[in-house]
Scaffold this motif. Structure first.
Motif, PDB file in Angstrom:
ATOM      1  N   PHE A  39      31.152  41.937  24.621  1.00  0.00           N
ATOM      2  CA  PHE A  39      32.083  41.223  23.744  1.00  0.00           C
ATOM      3  C   PHE A  39      32.999  40.302  24.551  1.00  0.00           C
ATOM      4  CE2 PHE A  39      36.111  40.817  21.497  1.00  0.00           C
ATOM      5  CZ  PHE A  39      35.676  40.338  20.264  1.00  0.00           C
ATOM      6  N   ARG A  40      33.577  40.836  25.612  1.00  0.00           N
ATOM      7  CA  ARG A  40      34.489  40.030  26.431  1.00  0.00           C
ATOM      8  C   ARG A  40      33.760  38.860  27.079  1.00  0.00           C
ATOM      9  NH1 ARG A  40      37.183  45.433  28.582  1.00  0.00           N
ATOM     10  NH2 ARG A  40      38.848  45.598  27.044  1.00  0.00           N
ATOM     11  N   GLY A  41      32.524  39.098  27.507  1.00  0.00           N
ATOM     12  CA  GLY A  41      31.741  38.022  28.101  1.00  0.00           C
ATOM     13  C   GLY A  41      31.467  36.911  27.112  1.00  0.00           C
ATOM     14  N   SER A  42      31.140  37.275  25.877  1.00  0.00           N
ATOM     15  CA  SER A  42      30.868  36.241  24.880  1.00  0.00           C
ATOM     16  C   SER A  42      32.146  35.506  24.486  1.00  0.00           C
ATOM     17  CB  SER A  42      30.185  36.827  23.646  1.00  0.00           C
ATOM     18  OG  SER A  42      31.034  37.691  22.946  1.00  0.00           O
ATOM     19  N   MET A  43      33.279  36.200  24.446  1.00  0.00           N
ATOM     20  CA  MET A  43      34.551  35.535  24.139  1.00  0.00           C
ATOM     21  C   MET A  43      34.937  34.577  25.264  1.00  0.00           C
ATOM     22  SD  MET A  43      35.686  36.142  21.202  1.00  0.00           S
ATOM     23  CE  MET A  43      37.312  35.465  21.380  1.00  0.00           C
ATOM     24  N   GLU A  44      34.742  34.992  26.487  1.00  0.00           N
ATOM     25  CA  GLU A  44      35.052  34.124  27.624  1.00  0.00           C
ATOM     26  C   GLU A  44      34.172  32.876  27.571  1.00  0.00           C
ATOM     27  OE1 GLU A  44      34.996  34.135  32.503  1.00  0.00           O
ATOM     28  OE2 GLU A  44      34.714  36.017  31.434  1.00  0.00           O
ATOM     29  N   ASN A  45      32.903  33.060  27.283  1.00  0.00           N
ATOM     30  CA  ASN A  45      31.978  31.945  27.165  1.00  0.00           C
ATOM     31  C   ASN A  45      32.415  30.998  26.050  1.00  0.00           C
ATOM     32  OD1 ASN A  45      29.785  30.714  28.268  1.00  0.00           O
ATOM     33  ND2 ASN A  45      28.286  31.842  27.075  1.00  0.00           N
ATOM     34  N   LEU A  46      32.825  31.559  24.933  1.00  0.00           N
ATOM     35  CA  LEU A  46      33.279  30.753  23.806  1.00  0.00           C
ATOM     36  C   LEU A  46      34.520  29.934  24.189  1.00  0.00           C
ATOM     37  CD1 LEU A  46      33.044  30.162  20.702  1.00  0.00           C
ATOM     38  CD2 LEU A  46      34.716  31.982  20.411  1.00  0.00           C
ATOM     39  N   LEU A  47      35.470  30.575  24.839  1.00  0.00           N
ATOM     40  CA  LEU A  47      36.699  29.874  25.234  1.00  0.00           C
ATOM     41  C   LEU A  47      36.433  28.786  26.271  1.00  0.00           C
ATOM     42  CD1 LEU A  47      39.296  32.761  25.375  1.00  0.00           C
ATOM     43  CD2 LEU A  47      39.230  30.859  23.767  1.00  0.00           C
ATOM     44  N   LEU A  48      35.505  29.041  27.177  1.00  0.00           N
ATOM     45  CA  LEU A  48      35.217  28.056  28.209  1.00  0.00           C
ATOM     46  C   LEU A  48      34.520  26.825  27.643  1.00  0.00           C
ATOM     47  CD1 LEU A  48      34.202  30.339  31.183  1.00  0.00           C
ATOM     48  CD2 LEU A  48      36.292  28.995  30.923  1.00  0.00           C
TER      49      LEU A  48
END
Length: 80
Positions: A39-48
């Motif tokens: 989840f955190r990885g996908s959120m980080e990817n989304l924000l980037l």
């Protein structure tokens, strides 16, 4: 990821109704950690890959986010 979430829900329900064995409790903790990492990885990817724009249309992306986006872009260009 859906498989992980389904199993987490099964174990959580069992924990609530009848309790878990030590092995099941360990599995639940491991699955929760795995789910949070994904989840955190996908959120980080989304924000980037996000740009913040105000109602006027001006880019108001926070400096910290722009800096990280630039760092990732630079790394991607030179890494192979």
């Amino acid at each position: 990821m859906l498989d992980i979430l389904k199993r987490i829900n099964q174990l959580a329900l069992k924990k609530k109704n009848e309790g878990l064995t030590e092995i099941e409790a360990d599995e639940l903790n491991r699955l929760r950690k795995t789910y949070l990492q994904i989840f955190r990885g996908s959120m980080e990817n989304l924000l980037l890959n996000t740009t913040v724009v105000d109602p006027v249309g001006a880019d108001v992306t926070p400096k910290k986010l722009r800096t990280e986006q630039a760092r990732i872009r630079k790394k991607a260009i030179w890494s192979s």
